[in-house]
Enzyme design. Structure first.
Site, mmCIF file in Angstrom:
data_model
loop_
_atom_site.group_PDB
_atom_site.id
_atom_site.type_symbol
_atom_site.label_atom_id
_atom_site.label_comp_id
_atom_site.label_asym_id
_atom_site.label_seq_id
_atom_site.Cartn_x
_atom_site.Cartn_y
_atom_site.Cartn_z
ATOM 1 N N ASP A 42 0.821 -1.218 0.000
ATOM 2 C CA ASP A 42 0.000 0.000 0.000
ATOM 3 C C ASP A 42 0.853 1.265 0.000
ATOM 4 O O ASP A 42 0.679 2.143 0.851
ATOM 5 C CB ASP A 42 -0.930 0.029 1.215
ATOM 6 C CG ASP A 42 -1.789 -1.210 1.343
ATOM 7 O OD1 ASP A 42 -2.212 -1.728 0.296
ATOM 8 O OD2 ASP A 42 -2.035 -1.655 2.479
ATOM 9 N N GLU A 233 -11.604 -1.626 -3.092
ATOM 10 C CA GLU A 233 -10.975 -0.935 -1.973
ATOM 11 C C GLU A 233 -9.854 -0.030 -2.468
ATOM 12 O O GLU A 233 -9.679 0.177 -3.667
ATOM 13 C CB GLU A 233 -10.431 -1.948 -0.957
ATOM 14 C CG GLU A 233 -9.473 -2.975 -1.525
ATOM 15 C CD GLU A 233 -9.094 -4.044 -0.506
ATOM 16 O OE1 GLU A 233 -9.696 -4.088 0.593
ATOM 17 O OE2 GLU A 233 -8.195 -4.845 -0.807
#
Length: 348
Positions: A42, A233
């Protein structure tokens, strides 16, 4: 007349050739990374001075939270610090099972660096998004100090959304917004207070930006997490040529060689939507245009962050999983906006 015609033909050919060369030069390309790029999840990227900084999910070497990686050339990367020496005590009280913090999102606004981040547990939506700030990213500066501002907002088991994967964005008027979400009813957005970066008191609307279709037979009155429900997401929004572009990660991450992540995109004239894909399908109805997909070397490209640079080259950073080992690593590509839609490259 013949000489004039030949000259016009020559000029036209030269223009076509230069245009072709320009398009070729702007084609997206990946960076071959070395140093401490492995293990990055991420990633969120920003630049201060001559240095690029990447923040990543999870534990830092030595046990801290949110490892920071630095580079001056976008190819050689090194670990250069962490945000927190440990998980803040208030998070231990709010979420005792949390062992690492997730999804850092770095931005620069109102003369400070803002890092939105999340805490949660896998498969749960008892989650929260928090904020930390710093005056500089240079650890050698006397002004360098991360200050945790605490909780921005949270989601509970009864909510139909999940307060993780935050992304800060300013609209065309400079107003602040926060996109977020994972699984459940998809990607949501809340208005922020422009000065503090906390939730707006005047606009309490929960905006819906994107969702995936629930599996057949799912009870819409029960917003749980069915085992066969794949995700949307990791939202990230940027502005380009009058549009807001919403990048999201679809399907499943964090499963090594079984990771099925891919990155999708849609766009809107308004930061709050409606967002549509290239075919015109609403993202709130399952729409999305494929942007990054797996190849034979790298699986599950996602968890993306975009750095728009009006004076240079736009960049996208994301993670992907080695097709042989299943281990995650940072990936970095330039962005091409041909046709007013983004394009990027994955290392072959």
């Amino acid at each position: 007349m013949m000489q004039g015609a030949k000259w016009k033909t020559f000029v036209l050919s030269a223009v076509v050739l230069l245009s072709a060369c320009s398009l070729k030069a702007q084609a997206p390309h990946f960076f071959t990374l070395s140093g401490d790029a492995a293990g990055t999840h991420d990633p969120s990227i920003i630049k201060e001075g001559k240095t690029w900084y990447v923040f990543a999910t999870g534990k830092a070497p030595g046990g801290g939270q949110f490892a920071i990686r630095c580079s001056t050339d976008l190819e050689q990367w090194k670990l250069c610090g962490q945000v927190f020496p440990a998980i803040p005590e208030w998070i231990h009280r709010a979420s005792p099972g949390t062992e690492e913090l997730w999804a850092p999102d770095i931005s620069y606004v109102n003369h400070e660096y803002r890092l939105y981040y999340a805490y949660s547990l896998f498969g749960k939506n008892t989650s929260g998004i928090a904020l930390a700030v710093n005056k500089t990213l240079d650890p050698a500066s006397p002004d360098f100090k991360w200050i945790d501002k605490g909780l921005v907002f949270e989601s509970k088991a009864s909510d139909d959304f999940n307060a993780i994967d935050p992304n800060f964005i300013q609209d065309q008027h400079g107003h602040a917004w926060l996109a977020f979400g994972s699984f459940w009813d998809g990607i949501k957005m809340r208005r922020l207070d422009d000065a503090t970066g906390l939730l707006s008191a005047s606009d309490t609307t929960l905006y819906s930006l994107a969702r995936r279709a629930r599996p057949s037979g799912a009870d819409p009155a029960k917003p749980g997490l069915p085992p066969d429900w794949e995700a949307v997401e990791a939202p990230f929004i940027v502005q380009h040529h009058g549009y807001f572009y919403l990048f999201t990660s679809w399907d499943l991450c964090c499963r090594g060689t079984k990771s099925t992540y891919k990155t999708m995109v849609g766009r809107s004239k308004s930061v709050t939507g409606p967002y549509v894909d290239q075919a015109g399908k609403l993202l709130t109805e399952g729409g999305g245009t494929e942007f990054l997909v797996a190849n034979s070397r790298w699986f599950g490209p996602g968890g993306e962050s975009v750095l728009m640079d009006p004076k240079g080259q736009d960049l996208i950073v994301f993670h992907a999983y080695d097709a042989k080992t299943g281990k995650p690593s940072m990936q970095l590509s330039t962005l091409n906006w041909s046709g007013d839609w983004p394009h990027a490259a994955l290392e072959p």
